[in-house]
Design a protein around this motif. Structure first.
Motif, PDB file in Angstrom:
ATOM      1  N   PHE A  39      50.000  22.867  52.277  1.00 24.42           N
ATOM      2  CA  PHE A  39      51.274  22.947  51.584  1.00 24.42           C
ATOM      3  C   PHE A  39      52.469  23.300  52.603  1.00 24.42           C
ATOM      4  O   PHE A  39      52.277  23.974  53.458  1.00 24.42           O
ATOM      5  CB  PHE A  39      51.152  24.336  50.882  1.00 24.42           C
ATOM      6  CG  PHE A  39      49.987  24.050  49.482  1.00 24.42           C
ATOM      7  CD1 PHE A  39      48.556  23.861  49.984  1.00 24.42           C
ATOM      8  CD2 PHE A  39      50.471  24.044  48.118  1.00 24.42           C
ATOM      9  CE1 PHE A  39      47.834  23.761  48.782  1.00 24.42           C
ATOM     10  CE2 PHE A  39      49.482  23.829  47.177  1.00 24.42           C
ATOM     11  CZ  PHE A  39      48.309  23.766  47.235  1.00 24.42           C
ATOM     12  N   VAL A  40      53.610  22.541  52.062  1.00 25.21           N
ATOM     13  CA  VAL A  40      54.753  22.731  52.862  1.00 25.21           C
ATOM     14  C   VAL A  40      55.967  23.201  52.351  1.00 25.21           C
ATOM     15  O   VAL A  40      56.584  22.242  51.754  1.00 25.21           O
ATOM     16  CB  VAL A  40      55.002  21.213  53.733  1.00 25.21           C
ATOM     17  CG1 VAL A  40      55.980  21.636  54.794  1.00 25.21           C
ATOM     18  CG2 VAL A  40      53.593  20.792  54.266  1.00 25.21           C
ATOM     19  N   PRO A  41      55.951  24.546  52.318  1.00 18.64           N
ATOM     20  CA  PRO A  41      57.592  24.686  51.715  1.00 18.64           C
ATOM     21  C   PRO A  41      58.547  24.217  52.239  1.00 18.64           C
ATOM     22  O   PRO A  41      58.841  24.223  53.445  1.00 18.64           O
ATOM     23  CB  PRO A  41      57.500  26.299  51.523  1.00 18.64           C
ATOM     24  CG  PRO A  41      55.829  26.899  52.108  1.00 18.64           C
ATOM     25  CD  PRO A  41      55.444  25.500  52.803  1.00 18.64           C
ATOM     26  N   THR A  42      59.685  23.961  51.282  1.00 20.32           N
ATOM     27  CA  THR A  42      60.890  23.291  51.889  1.00 20.32           C
ATOM     28  C   THR A  42      61.451  24.345  52.736  1.00 20.32           C
ATOM     29  O   THR A  42      61.774  25.598  52.410  1.00 20.32           O
ATOM     30  CB  THR A  42      61.695  22.759  50.984  1.00 20.32           C
ATOM     31  OG1 THR A  42      61.834  23.670  49.882  1.00 20.32           O
ATOM     32  CG2 THR A  42      60.918  21.519  50.214  1.00 20.32           C
ATOM     33  N   GLY A  43      62.592  23.904  53.549  1.00 22.54           N
ATOM     34  CA  GLY A  43      63.624  24.752  54.153  1.00 22.54           C
ATOM     35  C   GLY A  43      64.747  24.659  53.011  1.00 22.54           C
ATOM     36  O   GLY A  43      64.294  24.678  51.753  1.00 22.54           O
ATOM     37  N   GLU A  44      66.082  24.871  53.217  1.00 15.85           N
ATOM     38  CA  GLU A  44      66.930  24.614  52.208  1.00 15.85           C
ATOM     39  C   GLU A  44      66.920  23.697  51.399  1.00 15.85           C
ATOM     40  O   GLU A  44      67.185  22.573  52.175  1.00 15.85           O
ATOM     41  CB  GLU A  44      68.390  24.864  52.965  1.00 15.85           C
ATOM     42  CG  GLU A  44      68.833  26.061  53.428  1.00 15.85           C
ATOM     43  CD  GLU A  44      69.949  25.998  54.594  1.00 15.85           C
ATOM     44  OE1 GLU A  44      70.700  25.710  54.218  1.00 15.85           O
ATOM     45  OE2 GLU A  44      69.803  26.459  55.577  1.00 15.85           O
ATOM     46  N   PRO A  45      66.551  23.544  50.269  1.00 17.07           N
ATOM     47  CA  PRO A  45      66.215  22.299  49.350  1.00 17.07           C
ATOM     48  C   PRO A  45      67.877  21.898  48.953  1.00 17.07           C
ATOM     49  O   PRO A  45      68.573  22.337  48.455  1.00 17.07           O
ATOM     50  CB  PRO A  45      65.587  22.750  48.412  1.00 17.07           C
ATOM     51  CG  PRO A  45      65.666  24.288  48.198  1.00 17.07           C
ATOM     52  CD  PRO A  45      66.430  24.745  49.310  1.00 17.07           C
ATOM     53  N   LEU A  61      55.375  32.950  52.336  1.00 15.93           N
ATOM     54  CA  LEU A  61      54.286  34.016  51.897  1.00 15.93           C
ATOM     55  C   LEU A  61      53.560  33.994  50.708  1.00 15.93           C
ATOM     56  O   LEU A  61      52.495  34.132  50.572  1.00 15.93           O
ATOM     57  CB  LEU A  61      54.841  35.367  51.978  1.00 15.93           C
ATOM     58  CG  LEU A  61      55.218  35.945  53.400  1.00 15.93           C
ATOM     59  CD1 LEU A  61      55.870  37.145  53.583  1.00 15.93           C
ATOM     60  CD2 LEU A  61      54.046  35.983  54.417  1.00 15.93           C
ATOM     61  N   MET A  62      54.262  33.662  49.521  1.00 18.68           N
ATOM     62  CA  MET A  62      53.440  33.326  48.073  1.00 18.68           C
ATOM     63  C   MET A  62      52.776  32.364  48.349  1.00 18.68           C
ATOM     64  O   MET A  62      51.480  32.314  47.657  1.00 18.68           O
ATOM     65  CB  MET A  62      54.731  33.211  47.175  1.00 18.68           C
ATOM     66  CG  MET A  62      55.377  34.477  46.545  1.00 18.68           C
ATOM     67  SD  MET A  62      56.589  34.184  45.340  1.00 18.68           S
ATOM     68  CE  MET A  62      57.967  33.177  45.709  1.00 18.68           C
TER      69      MET A  62
END
Ligand code: ATP
Ligand code: MG
Length: 198
Positions: A39-45, A61-62
Protein backbone atom coordinates in the motif's frame (compact mmCIF):
# COMPACT_ATOMS: atom_id res chain seq x y z
CA UNK A 1 7.67 -20.74 -14.13
CA UNK A 2 9.58 -17.56 -13.45
CA UNK A 3 10.81 -17.09 -9.90
CA UNK A 4 10.49 -13.32 -10.01
CA UNK A 5 8.58 -11.88 -7.11
CA UNK A 6 5.08 -10.64 -7.89
CA UNK A 7 4.34 -7.38 -6.10
CA UNK A 8 0.97 -5.66 -6.01
CA UNK A 9 1.00 -1.89 -5.63
CA UNK A 10 -2.09 -0.24 -4.18
CA UNK A 11 -1.80 3.53 -4.35
CA UNK A 12 -4.28 5.80 -2.67
CA UNK A 13 -4.91 8.81 -0.49
CA UNK A 14 -6.20 6.48 2.24
CA UNK A 15 -7.90 9.34 4.10
CA UNK A 16 -8.95 7.04 5.76
CA UNK A 17 -8.14 3.53 4.50
CA UNK A 18 -11.34 1.42 4.51
CA UNK A 19 -12.54 -2.13 3.93
CA UNK A 20 -13.18 -1.46 0.22
CA UNK A 21 -9.41 -0.94 -0.22
CA UNK A 22 -8.58 -4.03 1.83
CA UNK A 23 -11.05 -6.35 0.08
CA UNK A 24 -9.84 -5.18 -3.35
CA UNK A 25 -6.19 -5.77 -2.42
CA UNK A 26 -6.93 -9.17 -0.89
CA UNK A 27 -8.94 -10.31 -3.90
CA UNK A 28 -6.23 -9.31 -6.37
CA UNK A 29 -3.51 -10.87 -4.18
CA UNK A 30 -5.30 -14.21 -4.33
CA UNK A 31 -6.37 -14.11 -7.98
CA UNK A 32 -2.95 -13.04 -9.28
CA UNK A 33 -0.96 -15.11 -6.81
CA UNK A 34 0.93 -12.04 -5.58
CA UNK A 35 3.71 -12.50 -3.03
CA UNK A 36 2.89 -9.15 -1.44
CA UNK A 37 0.67 -6.11 -1.83
CA UNK A 38 2.35 -2.82 -0.99
CA UNK A 39 0.00 0.00 0.00
CA UNK A 40 1.42 3.38 -0.98
CA UNK A 41 -0.21 6.43 0.60
CA UNK A 42 0.16 9.51 -1.62
CA UNK A 43 2.10 12.62 -0.78
CA UNK A 44 0.26 15.91 -1.29
CA UNK A 45 -2.44 14.77 -3.71
CA UNK A 46 -2.71 17.10 -6.68
CA UNK A 47 -6.14 15.84 -7.76
CA UNK A 48 -7.82 16.72 -4.49
CA UNK A 49 -7.18 20.41 -4.19
CA UNK A 50 -10.77 21.12 -3.21
CA UNK A 51 -10.31 19.90 0.36
CA UNK A 52 -7.58 19.71 2.97
CA UNK A 53 -6.10 16.24 3.01
CA UNK A 54 -5.02 14.83 6.37
CA UNK A 55 -1.32 14.84 7.26
CA UNK A 56 0.54 12.16 5.35
CA UNK A 57 1.86 10.73 8.63
CA UNK A 58 -1.71 10.15 9.87
CA UNK A 59 -2.72 8.51 6.58
CA UNK A 60 0.44 6.39 6.66
CA UNK A 61 -0.17 5.22 10.24
CA UNK A 62 -3.82 4.35 9.59
CA UNK A 63 -2.68 2.27 6.60
CA UNK A 64 -0.09 0.49 8.77
CA UNK A 65 -2.74 -0.23 11.43
CA UNK A 66 -5.18 -1.56 8.81
CA UNK A 67 -2.69 -3.88 7.11
CA UNK A 68 -0.53 -5.03 10.04
CA UNK A 69 -2.30 -8.35 10.60
CA UNK A 70 -2.02 -9.55 6.99
CA UNK A 71 1.37 -11.20 6.32
CA UNK A 72 1.05 -10.37 2.60
CA UNK A 73 0.33 -6.67 3.09
CA UNK A 74 2.91 -3.95 3.70
CA UNK A 75 3.08 -0.14 3.46
CA UNK A 76 5.63 1.98 1.62
CA UNK A 77 6.69 5.55 2.38
CA UNK A 78 8.04 6.28 -1.13
CA UNK A 79 5.32 8.78 -1.99
CA UNK A 80 5.02 10.51 1.37
CA UNK A 81 8.80 10.89 1.65
CA UNK A 82 9.08 12.44 -1.83
CA UNK A 83 8.42 16.18 -1.96
CA UNK A 84 5.59 17.52 -4.07
CA UNK A 85 2.55 15.91 -5.64
CA UNK A 86 2.45 12.19 -6.34
CA UNK A 87 2.57 10.89 -9.90
CA UNK A 88 2.07 7.17 -10.45
CA UNK A 89 5.03 7.10 -12.83
CA UNK A 90 7.31 8.18 -9.92
CA UNK A 91 5.74 5.67 -7.52
CA UNK A 92 6.35 2.81 -9.92
CA UNK A 93 9.86 3.97 -10.85
CA UNK A 94 10.89 4.16 -7.17
CA UNK A 95 9.38 0.77 -6.33
CA UNK A 96 11.03 -0.80 -9.37
CA UNK A 97 14.40 0.54 -8.18
CA UNK A 98 13.77 -0.83 -4.67
CA UNK A 99 12.66 -4.24 -6.01
CA UNK A 100 14.62 -4.81 -9.24
CA UNK A 101 13.84 -8.53 -9.17
CA UNK A 102 10.05 -8.09 -9.05
CA UNK A 103 7.16 -7.74 -11.46
CA UNK A 104 4.80 -4.95 -10.42
CA UNK A 105 1.01 -5.11 -10.57
CA UNK A 106 -0.67 -1.75 -10.03
CA UNK A 107 -4.11 -2.17 -8.47
CA UNK A 108 -6.61 0.58 -9.08
CA UNK A 109 -10.34 1.17 -8.86
CA UNK A 110 -12.46 1.83 -11.92
CA UNK A 111 -12.67 5.56 -11.13
CA UNK A 112 -8.90 5.97 -10.82
CA UNK A 113 -8.21 3.83 -13.88
CA UNK A 114 -10.33 6.17 -15.97
CA UNK A 115 -8.19 9.12 -14.85
CA UNK A 116 -4.91 7.31 -15.51
CA UNK A 117 -5.90 6.56 -19.07
CA UNK A 118 -6.61 10.24 -19.64
CA UNK A 119 -3.12 11.35 -18.52
CA UNK A 120 -0.78 12.91 -21.01
CA UNK A 121 2.01 10.44 -20.22
CA UNK A 122 -0.27 7.44 -19.68
CA UNK A 123 1.69 5.20 -22.05
CA UNK A 124 4.80 5.42 -19.82
CA UNK A 125 3.20 3.85 -16.77
CA UNK A 126 2.01 0.79 -18.64
CA UNK A 127 5.66 -0.17 -19.30
CA UNK A 128 6.45 -0.14 -15.57
CA UNK A 129 3.65 -2.38 -14.31
CA UNK A 130 0.78 -4.54 -15.32
CA UNK A 131 -2.43 -2.69 -14.40
CA UNK A 132 -5.34 -4.35 -12.64
CA UNK A 133 -8.60 -2.44 -12.65
CA UNK A 134 -11.04 -3.49 -9.95
CA UNK A 135 -14.77 -2.90 -9.84
CA UNK A 136 -16.12 -0.28 -7.52
CA UNK A 137 -19.82 0.30 -6.84
CA UNK A 138 -21.07 3.31 -8.78
CA UNK A 139 -18.32 3.20 -11.41
CA UNK A 140 -18.49 1.43 -14.72
CA UNK A 141 -15.47 -0.77 -15.37
CA UNK A 142 -14.86 -1.19 -19.08
CA UNK A 143 -11.91 -1.84 -21.29
CA UNK A 144 -12.44 1.13 -23.56
CA UNK A 145 -9.33 3.14 -24.49
CA UNK A 146 -7.03 0.79 -22.58
CA UNK A 147 -3.74 -0.26 -24.19
CA UNK A 148 -4.15 -3.86 -25.29
CA UNK A 149 -2.64 -6.48 -22.98
CA UNK A 150 -1.49 -4.13 -20.24
CA UNK A 151 -4.65 -3.99 -18.14
CA UNK A 152 -6.71 -6.77 -16.51
CA UNK A 153 -10.17 -6.11 -15.18
CA UNK A 154 -11.23 -7.91 -11.99
CA UNK A 155 -14.57 -8.08 -10.23
CA UNK A 156 -14.15 -7.75 -6.47
CA UNK A 157 -16.93 -8.30 -3.92
CA UNK A 158 -18.85 -5.02 -3.94
CA UNK A 159 -18.21 -2.76 -0.99
CA UNK A 160 -19.99 0.53 -1.34
CA UNK A 161 -17.55 2.35 0.91
CA UNK A 162 -15.57 5.50 0.16
CA UNK A 163 -13.20 7.58 2.25
CA UNK A 164 -15.39 10.59 1.43
CA UNK A 165 -18.39 8.88 3.06
CA UNK A 166 -16.29 7.87 6.09
CA UNK A 167 -15.18 11.48 6.60
CA UNK A 168 -18.72 12.80 6.18
CA UNK A 169 -20.09 10.26 8.66
CA UNK A 170 -17.45 11.15 11.24
CA UNK A 171 -18.09 14.89 10.81
CA UNK A 172 -21.80 14.37 11.42
CA UNK A 173 -21.33 12.08 14.40
CA UNK A 174 -22.26 8.85 12.61
CA UNK A 175 -20.19 5.71 13.28
CA UNK A 176 -17.63 4.27 10.88
CA UNK A 177 -17.38 0.99 12.78
CA UNK A 178 -17.19 -1.95 10.32
CA UNK A 179 -16.54 0.37 7.38
CA UNK A 180 -12.90 0.74 8.46
CA UNK A 181 -10.80 -1.60 10.66
CA UNK A 182 -11.31 -1.24 14.43
CA UNK A 183 -7.85 0.25 14.97
CA UNK A 184 -8.58 2.90 12.36
CA UNK A 185 -11.85 3.85 14.12
CA UNK A 186 -9.83 4.35 17.29
CA UNK A 187 -7.03 6.26 15.54
CA UNK A 188 -9.56 8.67 13.95
CA UNK A 189 -11.02 9.33 17.37
CA UNK A 190 -7.66 9.64 19.15
CA UNK A 191 -6.41 12.22 16.61
CA UNK A 192 -9.77 13.97 16.18
CA UNK A 193 -9.68 13.52 12.40
CA UNK A 194 -12.62 14.52 10.18
CA UNK A 195 -14.37 16.49 12.89
CA UNK A 196 -15.37 19.16 10.38
CA UNK A 197 -16.96 18.55 6.94
CA UNK A 198 -14.63 18.52 3.86
P1 ATP B 1 -12.04 9.52 -1.61
O1 ATP B 1 -13.52 9.31 -1.39
O2 ATP B 1 -11.40 10.47 -0.67
O3 ATP B 1 -11.68 9.75 -3.06
P2 ATP B 1 -11.57 6.70 -1.90
O4 ATP B 1 -12.53 5.89 -1.10
O5 ATP B 1 -11.83 6.85 -3.37
O6 ATP B 1 -11.36 8.11 -1.22
P3 ATP B 1 -8.79 6.48 -2.46
O7 ATP B 1 -7.69 6.56 -1.46
O8 ATP B 1 -9.05 7.65 -3.33
O9 ATP B 1 -10.14 6.09 -1.67
O10 ATP B 1 -8.66 5.16 -3.35
C1 ATP B 1 -7.47 4.44 -3.54
C2 ATP B 1 -7.74 3.35 -4.57
O11 ATP B 1 -8.74 2.43 -4.07
C3 ATP B 1 -8.32 3.89 -5.88
O12 ATP B 1 -7.76 3.13 -6.94
C4 ATP B 1 -9.81 3.61 -5.75
O13 ATP B 1 -10.43 3.46 -7.00
C5 ATP B 1 -9.82 2.30 -4.97
N1 ATP B 1 -11.04 2.13 -4.16
C6 ATP B 1 -11.51 2.97 -3.24
N2 ATP B 1 -12.66 2.51 -2.68
C7 ATP B 1 -12.92 1.32 -3.28
C8 ATP B 1 -13.98 0.33 -3.14
N3 ATP B 1 -14.99 0.51 -2.28
N4 ATP B 1 -13.91 -0.77 -3.92
C9 ATP B 1 -12.89 -0.93 -4.79
N5 ATP B 1 -11.87 -0.06 -4.97
C10 ATP B 1 -11.87 1.07 -4.23
MG1 MG C 1 -10.97 8.33 -4.53
Amino acid sequence: MSNRRRLGVMGGTFDPVHHGHLVAASEVQARFDLDEVIFVPTGEPWQKTSRVVSASEDRYLMTVIATASNPRFSVSRVDIDRDGPTYTVDTLTDLKAAHPDADLFFITGADALEQIVSWRRAADVFHLAHFIGVTRPGYELNGQHLPEGSVSLVEVPAMAISSTACRARTASGMPVWYLVPDGVVQYISKRGLYSVPD
